[in-house]
Design an enzyme around this catalytic site. Structure first.
Site, PDB file in Angstrom:
ATOM      1  N   ASP A  18      24.981 115.077  -7.612  1.00 19.37           N
ATOM      2  CA  ASP A  18      25.055 113.919  -6.584  1.00 19.37           C
ATOM      3  C   ASP A  18      22.807 114.036  -6.598  1.00 19.37           C
ATOM      4  O   ASP A  18      22.417 114.519  -6.911  1.00 19.37           O
ATOM      5  CB  ASP A  18      24.663 114.500  -4.867  1.00 19.37           C
ATOM      6  CG  ASP A  18      24.647 113.707  -4.131  1.00 19.37           C
ATOM      7  OD1 ASP A  18      25.380 112.511  -4.091  1.00 19.37           O
ATOM      8  OD2 ASP A  18      23.538 114.512  -3.251  1.00 19.37           O
ATOM      9  N   GLU A  37      24.766 110.406 -10.722  1.00 21.82           N
ATOM     10  CA  GLU A  37      24.388 109.445  -9.530  1.00 21.82           C
ATOM     11  C   GLU A  37      23.180 109.042 -10.092  1.00 21.82           C
ATOM     12  O   GLU A  37      21.849 109.681  -9.238  1.00 21.82           O
ATOM     13  CB  GLU A  37      24.992 110.103  -8.078  1.00 21.82           C
ATOM     14  CG  GLU A  37      24.655 108.615  -7.055  1.00 21.82           C
ATOM     15  CD  GLU A  37      24.446 109.126  -5.404  1.00 21.82           C
ATOM     16  OE1 GLU A  37      24.798 108.381  -5.369  1.00 21.82           O
ATOM     17  OE2 GLU A  37      24.054 110.672  -5.746  1.00 21.82           O
TER      18      GLU A  37
END
Length: 532
Positions: free
Chosen positions: A219, A260
């Site tokens: 993330d 990401e």
């Protein structure tokens, strides 16, 4: 690496280009466990519920037409968390009790592997929850061993974040401030303290070795290390990612890491290669794909695809349409099923490991706020959409009674059936699941079509897509010398949507182009080009 002409060559990347890595082909399915299926009636989806629905994702039979055929699932955070979404982790080593137990996860992995599904989990390395014991100890005591694990300031800073947000937050304990890029409930970890990286490497080892996960979705990777006023894409961030990638590959060579990095710029994303994580999501291609389906203009899609193809290592960028942070694709497309079909057709014919957000395959709607992008899965027209026997944690979308899995399964023309056929087609052809990509020039003067050639050592497959609302034809696309120089070829139709999309497909007399009489509005034609 070759550009847009000729076959692509392997890139020297610092990461072994093993052709048998499981993530080099297949399709991955993103799941929000909280919203997928509730096994105990408390209104919250759980790991046992997901396990019970694995056959929907992949039933283990390559010839099956009764499952999506995905070979991977990505689980949004399942660690113990302070919130519903899980991105503020309280305990990195245990499953959130709302989702089940650690053993429930291990059983999920066993059952998934039995069906040929790999399981990757969301990993949140940038920040912890403000309720994490480490932060609480650092907050309450300036002598805490965890004090240097976070960033502190004795004065309020005027510095703001990348989107103008407040990033220094007042301590509730004393007259000081702590750094949290996203919000006060998520204080950033300080990777300038070596113990932080060692702890987070320990976390990844635990999930690989003890929990048997197959990899991680990282993330918010651009924000790991701050350097003065530079808050993203720093040299320190790249160094930390390199250490994560190297450690994970050394411990578990079969594991997969994907990051990401949501900036759509291919030039910025290129700095995250060659030797950091295995792959990254291709946000620029994703945005361009949905925009092409919405507008009918293929130019932006072709440009984004060309840039990705020449900028990133082959097979190491992942296409998708939307994820848990984006307005759902069907909402972006105004509920237009034909546009949703052509978006899916284009995305699933691209290289890399594609990701499908749960419910996308049945056309689920969803707009901000975020909770409404993550509604419970619509399984049937029964109470609560078949998601739970209790009260759902979040209301379903208004159309759940008429748009659900149960209603689309028997309909061969449904969006779900279209996704199933596309994934099955991709799985069956080496050119589509792991082949190179070359943009093919077309004779379309209207700018609504795109064409590309996917090539492996054993086959060449031409994909023709019309994003527009009108038929285009006659239409031709160049194939030679990409398929091996001059010669005689024949065509084999692999897929068309709608019917007659490949009407009168033929090799032109010059032996260099493929033509169809008309490519229908929002249509796709997939042809294998064989040398006689």
């Amino acid at each position: 690496m070759a550009g847009c002409s000729g076959a692509l060559s392997p890139v020297t990347t610092g990461i072994p280009a093993t052709t048998n890595a499981w993530w080099r082909d297949g399709v991955c399915y993103e799941v929000f466990v909280r919203s997928f299926y509730d096994s105990d009636g408390d209104g919250i989806g759980d790991l046992r519920g997901l396990t019970a629905r694995l056959d929907y994702i992949n039933d283990g039979n390559p010839a099956s037409t009764a499952s999506l055929g995905a070979s991977c699932i990505w689980l949004m955070p399942i660690d113990k968390s302070a919130s519903y979404h899980g991105y503020d982790v309280v305990d990195y080593y245990h499953v959130d009790p709302r989702y089940g137990t650690d053993d429930d996860f291990r059983n999920l992995v066993r059952e998934a592997h039995r069906r040929g599904i790999h399981v990757i989990v969301d990993f949140v390395p940038n920040h912890s929850s403000s309720e994490h014991p480490f932060f609480q100890d650092a907050l309450r005591s300036t002598g805490s061993p965890y004090r240097s694990w976070y960033r502190w300031s004795s004065t309020p800073a005027s510095q703001t974040g990348p989107w103008g947000q407040e990033i220094w937050h007042k301590s509730p304990i004393r007259n000081e401030y702590y750094y949290g890029l996203f919000w006060g409930g998520m204080p950033d970890l300080n990777y300038e303290t070596p113990a932080v990286l060692q702890e987070m490497l320990k976390v990844t080892t635990y999930w690989l070795k003890d929990m048997k996960a197959d990899g991680f979705r990282f993330d918010a990777v651009p924000y790991l290390v701050e350097e003065g006023n530079v808050l993203e894409h720093t040299k320190g961030t790249h160094g930390v990612l390199r250490q994560f990638g190297n450690s994970i590959r050394a411990q578990s060579p079969g594991a997969f890491t994907i990051g990401e990095m949501s900036d759509a710029s291919p030039q910025i994303l290129a700095t995250y290669y060659p030797d950091q994580l295995d792959a990254y999501f291709a946000f620029g291609v994703a945005f361009a794909t949905v925009d092409a389906a919405r507008s009918g203009n293929a130019a932006g899609f072709i440009r984004a695809l060309s840039e990705a193809n020449v900028t990133f290592p082959a097979g190491r960028w992942s296409p998708f349409l939307t994820n848990h942070d984006h307005v759902r694709v069907m909402t972006q497309l105004g509920g237009d099923a034909a546009k949703a079909r052509v978006a899916a057709s284009a995305m699933l014919m691209l290289p890399g490991l594609p990701f499908v957000y749960y419910g996308e395959e049945i056309g689920m709607l969803g707009d901000k706020p975020d909770e409404m992008l993550r509604n419970p899965m619509q399984w049937s027209g029964q109470a609560n959409g078949g998601f739970t026997t209790g009260k759902p944690w979040e209301a379903l979308q208004p159309d759940w009674m008429t748009k659900n899995v149960e209603g689309q399964v028997p309909d061969s023309a449904s969006l779900l059936s279209h996704y199933r056929r596309l994934i099955r087609l991709r799985n069956a052809h080496s050119a589509l699941n792991s082949g190179s990509l070359e943009i093919a020039a077309t004779t379309d003067a209207g700018g609504t079509t795109a064409a590309w050639l996917r090539s492996s050592t054993s086959e060449n497959v031409l994909v023709l897509v019309n994003f527009g609302a009108r038929d285009v034809g006659p239409l031709s696309a160049a194939i030679s010398p990409s398929v091996g120089g001059r010669g005689e070829y024949r065509l084999e139709q692999l897929y068309e949507d709608p019917s007659a999309a490949c009407s009168d497909a033929r090799i032109l007399a010059d032996g260099k182009s493929v033509a169809v009489s008309a490519l229908p509005a929002h249509g796709v034609c997939v042809l294998r080009v064989r040398r006689d």
